[in-house]
Enzyme design. Sequence first.
Site, short mmCIF file in Angstrom:
data_model
loop_
_atom_site.label_atom_id
_atom_site.label_comp_id
_atom_site.label_asym_id
_atom_site.label_seq_id
_atom_site.Cartn_x
_atom_site.Cartn_y
_atom_site.Cartn_z
N GLY A 1 -99.46 6.12 58.51
CA GLY A 1 -99.58 4.75 59.01
C GLY A 1 -99.11 4.69 60.45
O GLY A 1 -98.53 3.71 60.91
N GLY B 1 -99.98 1.71 63.02
CA GLY B 1 -99.54 0.32 62.78
C GLY B 1 -98.57 -0.15 63.84
O GLY B 1 -98.23 0.58 64.78
N LEU C 1 -95.27 -0.84 63.76
CA LEU C 1 -94.05 -0.01 63.83
C LEU C 1 -94.41 1.45 64.03
O LEU C 1 -93.79 2.16 64.84
CB LEU C 1 -93.26 -0.18 62.52
CG LEU C 1 -92.08 0.76 62.32
CD1 LEU C 1 -91.00 0.51 63.35
CD2 LEU C 1 -91.52 0.61 60.90
N ASP D 1 -103.38 8.26 60.30
CA ASP D 1 -103.73 6.87 59.96
C ASP D 1 -105.14 6.88 59.38
O ASP D 1 -105.89 7.84 59.59
CB ASP D 1 -103.68 5.98 61.22
CG ASP D 1 -103.54 4.50 60.85
OD1 ASP D 1 -102.41 4.00 60.87
OD2 ASP D 1 -104.57 3.89 60.50
N ILE D 2 -105.46 5.82 58.68
CA ILE D 2 -106.80 5.75 58.07
C ILE D 2 -107.85 5.38 59.13
O ILE D 2 -109.03 5.63 58.96
CB ILE D 2 -106.80 4.72 56.91
CG1 ILE D 2 -108.07 4.88 56.05
CG2 ILE D 2 -106.66 3.30 57.44
CD1 ILE D 2 -107.98 4.25 54.70
N TYR E 1 -96.10 -8.16 48.37
CA TYR E 1 -95.45 -7.27 49.33
C TYR E 1 -93.95 -7.16 49.03
O TYR E 1 -93.40 -6.07 48.94
CB TYR E 1 -95.68 -7.84 50.73
CG TYR E 1 -94.96 -7.15 51.85
CD1 TYR E 1 -93.90 -7.77 52.50
CD2 TYR E 1 -95.35 -5.90 52.30
CE1 TYR E 1 -93.24 -7.16 53.56
CE2 TYR E 1 -94.71 -5.29 53.36
CZ TYR E 1 -93.66 -5.92 53.98
OH TYR E 1 -93.01 -5.32 55.04
N LYS F 1 -91.75 -4.01 47.75
CA LYS F 1 -90.60 -3.49 48.51
C LYS F 1 -89.35 -3.44 47.62
O LYS F 1 -88.56 -2.50 47.69
CB LYS F 1 -90.33 -4.36 49.75
CG LYS F 1 -91.40 -4.22 50.84
CD LYS F 1 -91.55 -2.78 51.30
CE LYS F 1 -92.55 -2.62 52.44
NZ LYS F 1 -92.75 -1.21 52.83
C1 VAH Z 1 -94.39 -9.09 57.28
N1 VAH Z 1 -93.85 -8.11 59.45
O1 VAH Z 1 -94.38 -10.19 57.81
C2 VAH Z 1 -93.70 -7.95 58.01
C3 VAH Z 1 -92.24 -7.93 57.70
C4 VAH Z 1 -90.17 -9.31 57.55
C5 VAH Z 1 -91.60 -9.31 57.80
O2 VAH Z 1 -91.98 -7.33 56.49
O3 VAH Z 1 -94.92 -8.91 56.21
#
Ligand code: VAH
Length: 313
Positions: free
Chosen positions: A6, A9, A11, A32-33, A140, A144
Amino acid sequence: RILIIGAAGQLGSELTWALTELYGGDNVIATDINPQALTKFDYCQSRVLDVMDKDALKKLVVDQQVKQIYHLAAVLSATGEQNPLFAWNLNMDSLIFVLELAKELKLDKIYWPSSIAVFGPNTPKVNTPQYCVKEPNTVYGISKQAGERWCEYYFQKFGVDVRSLRYPGLIGYKSLPGGGTTDYAVDIYHKAIAGEHFVSFLKEDTYLPMMYMPDAIKATLDLMHAPKEQVLIRSSYNVGAISFSPKEIFESIRLHYPDFTISYEPDFRQNIADGWPDSVDDTRARQDWGWKPQYGLQEMTDDILKHLPTFTF
Ligand code: VAH
């Protein structure tokens, strides 16, 4: 060698440049893809890689004697809500495979980013503790939170040296954000410089923890370079730097662009932001491996507005 998954991206780009600077282009492989996105890496090796292609990933690690993996590929919070199962599969399947690879091939270190998205609506909002209730309400955030559990599990059960930070919103001028809820805080600078009106997708008083990219890169490398026995938290560390609202970042920019204008049109991302902290307590990162942010809001704005007008993507 160091492999970045990745790499193209928001980061990934900046980490790839920093790691290339530190270790030399021969020792860094950016993947990266997106083939076009890899053209920006002219000082290190680069290859197209779909993180879901397990055979290709394993072959690359073995053939290139990879000893460290920075696994940054993920579907972020806003995009994830448009395609929940795809986001869950990509975010989780790829992490578990990387952890399995690290165990099987005895890799030296793994880096995997977590996020303030692991916190949810009933988490304490101000100075959110390292340990607290976490009931994320985005795919997401769920991925995490689960990912943090897996990282700690592979460390405790198999000795995999995996390290992680719960990033706040990351803001930089050298790369564009990719589908997050904090993306507004990058886009606003581009609009100011273009002389255009800015429409914020969050309400003017929505506070979120944020961090200027140089601080995020420093935190990541400081954590990865810390002696193993100083990395006492193997889920993921809270790290904080600044907290601000759309109104405040707008005001910091208006000092440079007095004619800049903003309006607020909250969308589905407001609901995501409302479930996240206003600020985090990063005492443990400061104690364990010396974390200390350098940039406040105005210093960040001044630095971005100094460089962005002439930065070529
Ligand atoms: C997002 N930029 O908005 C990321 C991050 C804290 C935000 O994890 O999904």
